[in-house]
Design an enzyme around this catalytic site. Structure first.
Site, PDB file in Angstrom:
ATOM      1  N   TYR A 122       0.855  -1.190   0.000  1.00  0.00           N
ATOM      2  CA  TYR A 122       0.000   0.000   0.000  1.00  0.00           C
ATOM      3  C   TYR A 122       0.894   1.245   0.000  1.00  0.00           C
ATOM      4  O   TYR A 122       1.922   1.273   0.676  1.00  0.00           O
ATOM      5  CB  TYR A 122      -0.901   0.065   1.241  1.00  0.00           C
ATOM      6  CG  TYR A 122      -2.007  -0.970   1.315  1.00  0.00           C
ATOM      7  CD1 TYR A 122      -2.316  -1.800   0.249  1.00  0.00           C
ATOM      8  CD2 TYR A 122      -2.761  -1.110   2.476  1.00  0.00           C
ATOM      9  CE1 TYR A 122      -3.339  -2.744   0.342  1.00  0.00           C
ATOM     10  CE2 TYR A 122      -3.783  -2.045   2.575  1.00  0.00           C
ATOM     11  CZ  TYR A 122      -4.064  -2.865   1.499  1.00  0.00           C
ATOM     12  OH  TYR A 122      -5.065  -3.787   1.599  1.00  0.00           O
ATOM     13  N   HIS A 186      -1.102 -12.027   1.277  1.00  0.00           N
ATOM     14  CA  HIS A 186      -2.105 -11.108   0.708  1.00  0.00           C
ATOM     15  C   HIS A 186      -2.992 -11.769  -0.356  1.00  0.00           C
ATOM     16  O   HIS A 186      -4.200 -11.583  -0.392  1.00  0.00           O
ATOM     17  CB  HIS A 186      -1.360  -9.906   0.103  1.00  0.00           C
ATOM     18  CG  HIS A 186      -2.168  -8.669  -0.011  1.00  0.00           C
ATOM     19  ND1 HIS A 186      -1.605  -7.424   0.013  1.00  0.00           N
ATOM     20  CD2 HIS A 186      -3.503  -8.454  -0.153  1.00  0.00           C
ATOM     21  CE1 HIS A 186      -2.552  -6.506  -0.105  1.00  0.00           C
ATOM     22  NE2 HIS A 186      -3.713  -7.109  -0.211  1.00  0.00           N
TER      23      HIS A 186
HETATM   24  N1  NAP Z   1      -6.929  -8.312   1.727  1.00  0.00           N
HETATM   25  C1  NAP Z   1      -7.207  -7.650   0.637  1.00  0.00           C
HETATM   26  O1  NAP Z   1      -6.962  -8.095  -0.497  1.00  0.00           O
HETATM   27  C2  NAP Z   1      -7.865  -6.308   0.750  1.00  0.00           C
HETATM   28  C3  NAP Z   1      -8.539  -5.764  -0.349  1.00  0.00           C
HETATM   29  C4  NAP Z   1      -9.156  -4.532  -0.205  1.00  0.00           C
HETATM   30  C5  NAP Z   1      -9.093  -3.861   0.999  1.00  0.00           C
HETATM   31  N2  NAP Z   1      -8.415  -4.402   2.060  1.00  0.00           N
HETATM   32  C6  NAP Z   1      -8.329  -3.688   3.361  1.00  0.00           C
HETATM   33  O2  NAP Z   1      -9.637  -3.383   3.769  1.00  0.00           O
HETATM   34  C7  NAP Z   1      -9.757  -1.989   4.002  1.00  0.00           C
HETATM   35  C8  NAP Z   1     -11.160  -1.540   3.671  1.00  0.00           C
HETATM   36  O3  NAP Z   1     -11.547  -1.901   2.369  1.00  0.00           O
HETATM   37  P1  NAP Z   1     -11.929  -0.850   1.221  1.00  0.00           P
HETATM   38  O4  NAP Z   1     -10.985   0.300   1.285  1.00  0.00           O
HETATM   39  O5  NAP Z   1     -12.001  -1.628  -0.040  1.00  0.00           O
HETATM   40  O6  NAP Z   1     -13.380  -0.421   1.523  1.00  0.00           O
HETATM   41  P2  NAP Z   1     -14.072   0.254   2.762  1.00  0.00           P
HETATM   42  O7  NAP Z   1     -13.099   0.723   3.744  1.00  0.00           O
HETATM   43  O8  NAP Z   1     -15.107  -0.705   3.196  1.00  0.00           O
HETATM   44  O9  NAP Z   1     -14.730   1.519   2.128  1.00  0.00           O
HETATM   45  C9  NAP Z   1     -13.988   2.653   1.841  1.00  0.00           C
HETATM   46  C10 NAP Z   1     -14.905   3.596   1.079  1.00  0.00           C
HETATM   47  O10 NAP Z   1     -16.109   3.774   1.810  1.00  0.00           O
HETATM   48  C11 NAP Z   1     -16.294   5.164   2.077  1.00  0.00           C
HETATM   49  N3  NAP Z   1     -16.780   5.265   3.456  1.00  0.00           N
HETATM   50  C12 NAP Z   1     -16.157   4.867   4.590  1.00  0.00           C
HETATM   51  N4  NAP Z   1     -16.944   5.094   5.641  1.00  0.00           N
HETATM   52  C13 NAP Z   1     -18.077   5.654   5.173  1.00  0.00           C
HETATM   53  C14 NAP Z   1     -19.274   6.107   5.791  1.00  0.00           C
HETATM   54  N5  NAP Z   1     -19.465   6.026   7.109  1.00  0.00           N
HETATM   55  N6  NAP Z   1     -20.225   6.618   4.991  1.00  0.00           N
HETATM   56  C15 NAP Z   1     -20.061   6.709   3.659  1.00  0.00           C
HETATM   57  N7  NAP Z   1     -18.958   6.292   3.017  1.00  0.00           N
HETATM   58  C16 NAP Z   1     -17.981   5.763   3.775  1.00  0.00           C
HETATM   59  C17 NAP Z   1     -14.951   5.801   1.880  1.00  0.00           C
HETATM   60  O11 NAP Z   1     -15.127   7.102   1.399  1.00  0.00           O
HETATM   61  P3  NAP Z   1     -14.609   8.356   2.255  1.00  0.00           P
HETATM   62  O12 NAP Z   1     -13.119   8.305   2.171  1.00  0.00           O
HETATM   63  O13 NAP Z   1     -15.227   9.516   1.556  1.00  0.00           O
HETATM   64  O14 NAP Z   1     -15.113   8.167   3.640  1.00  0.00           O
HETATM   65  C18 NAP Z   1     -14.310   4.917   0.812  1.00  0.00           C
HETATM   66  O15 NAP Z   1     -14.746   5.325  -0.464  1.00  0.00           O
HETATM   67  C19 NAP Z   1      -8.669  -1.368   3.127  1.00  0.00           C
HETATM   68  O16 NAP Z   1      -8.322  -0.094   3.556  1.00  0.00           O
HETATM   69  C20 NAP Z   1      -7.565  -2.374   3.292  1.00  0.00           C
HETATM   70  O17 NAP Z   1      -6.876  -2.121   4.513  1.00  0.00           O
HETATM   71  C21 NAP Z   1      -7.828  -5.626   1.949  1.00  0.00           C
END
Ligand code: NAP
Length: 372
Positions: A122, A186
């Site tokens: 990241y 990962h």
């Molecule tokens: N193991 C893997 O392969 C893998 C893959 C993907 C992700 N991950 C991990 O999982 C974490 C989370 O996944 P993700 O980033 O895909 O998705 P997420 O955190 O579930 O969602 C992030 C998105 O949701 C919005 N958001 C967050 N809180 C909100 C709320 N209360 N109301 C409205 N919108 C909201 C954010 O926008 P704003 O910034 O505008 O709030 C952003 O666009 C990542 O940061 C990473 O650490 C792991």
């Protein structure tokens, strides 16, 4: 410009207060151990303790008292992992925090978050990795390392033992720590479209090599990410150390039930990523279904909450640890407070019923794990 911000904060605060006071139809199931969990619904591990309560020192007690006053902080339930260490069921995802990483990590820790999820690949900026920026955020927050659960992940480039040892040492340096709470493989293999990835071992080799990271004292718990039920079954019979955590794509429309069942059977804690529906928009769906689905909206309306509150609380109640990321301080706070929302058994069952309501052909994109 200050007035609209203050107004927004007031609205969020009032929403959370109203949510907390919403009637709960099935109180017999509530109050797990922190008044926010429904005991009967945990399938992957029993939330068992609270974290964020500090190390008992005067300094820590003072900080918690201050937090309680300034941010309405409360303790976060945990699940005990195979090592005996505890993992909070809510944390901060750090992918895509970009240039805001240092500030957002600091803010999140000050609010009470105690888990940060990152990965070796990241990036915060063109020149700074997410891990380096997270270390700066932690330092700025003043929260002791011992109170924070750090997860990082390594790609198949580092599945060979030499490469893995070197990579983990780099993670430790970048995160300014001498141990990782959790290290995950990962992806099982290089993704087809990832031309930068060059595997130095198979998934099985990588998994077996992870035990050395624990034996050498660099890592407390180990696990995998983006694996399917059969792969998880196979891996759970291999290696010198048990799988502590599986991290897969999990949201209301993709509940990954088959793989979660294997995890539960093997005592593997389950973390969901993209729980707020980001996978769908990343894959071309026009509007994020989590925020527009009528069932989720109706539950949110009934409980005077946001759809994100409903989704996060439902997930955690179903035994899924969540790691939402946000670049927005208001969302950070909403997500942290989402665990206070009270959902009834009927709400939970309605949420369960959304599984597979949406379908999408992901072809060989390699995302997630489990059934589609
Ligand atoms: N193991 C893997 O392969 C893998 C893959 C993907 C992700 N991950 C991990 O999982 C974490 C989370 O996944 P993700 O980033 O895909 O998705 P997420 O955190 O579930 O969602 C992030 C998105 O949701 C919005 N958001 C967050 N809180 C909100 C709320 N209360 N109301 C409205 N919108 C909201 C954010 O926008 P704003 O910034 O505008 O709030 C952003 O666009 C990542 O940061 C990473 O650490 C792991």
């Amino acid at each position: 410009m200050l007035f609209p911000k203050l107004l927004l904060l007031l609205v969020v605060y009032l929403t959370q207060v109203i949510c907390e006071e919403s009637p709960i139809a099935n109180d017999a199931n509530a109050n797990f151990d922190t008044n926010v969990y429904e005991k009967s619904s945990i399938i992957n591990g029993k939330p068992d303790d609270v974290i964020g309560g500090g190390d008992g020192s005067d300094e820590s007690k003072k900080r918690n008292e201050d937090d309680a006053i300034s941010s309405n902080v409360y303790t976060i339930p945990t699940v005990t992992l195979k090592s005996g260490h505890k993992m909070p069921l809510l944390g901060l995802g750090s992918d895509k925090l970009e240039g805001g990483t240092v500030k957002l990590v600091k803010e999140a820790l000050e609010m009470g978050y105690r888990l940060i999820d990152t990965a070796k690949n990241y990036e915060a900026t063109w020149t700074e990795s997410s891990e380096v920026a997270i270390a700066k955020g932690i330092a700025a927050s003043g929260v002791p390392r011992s109170e924070i659960f750090l997860t990082t992940k390594i790609m198949p480039d580092f599945f060979g033992i030499k490469e893995m040892r070197k990579a983990v040492k780099e993670c430790l340096t970048d995160l300014r720590t001498d141990y990782l709470d959790l290290l995950l493989l990962h992806h099982p293999s290089c993704e087809e479209d990832d031309t930068d990835c060059s595997a130095t071992g198979t998934l099985l080799e990588g998994w077996k090599n992870m035990a050395a990271m624990v034996n050498e004292g660099m890592v407390r718990d180990i696990g995998v990410s983006n694996v399917f039920s059969q792969q998880l079954k196979n891996l759970s019979m291999e290696g010198e150390k048990p799988i502590s955590v599986l991290q897969n794509w999990f949201d209301p429309f993709h509940q990954d039930r088959r793989t979660r069942a294997v995890a539960a059977k093997n005592g593997i804690a389950y973390t969901g990523y993209s729980t707020l529906g980001v996978v769908w928009t990343d894959e071309g769906v026009k509007e994020n279904p989590v925020f527009i689905d009528s069932t989720i909206k109706q539950i949110a309306d009934r409980r005077n909450c946001a759809p994100s509150d409903v989704v996060l609380k439902w997930a955690v109640t179903r035994g899924v640890a969540v790691i939402p990321g946000s670049t927005n301080s208001t969302h950070l706070r909403m997500n942290y407070n989402s665990l206070k929302v009270k959902l009834t058994e009927e709400d939970l069952i309605l949420m369960d019923g959304l599984n597979n309501k949406l379908t999408h052909d992901y072809g060989s994109s390699g995302i997630g794990g489990g059934e589609l």
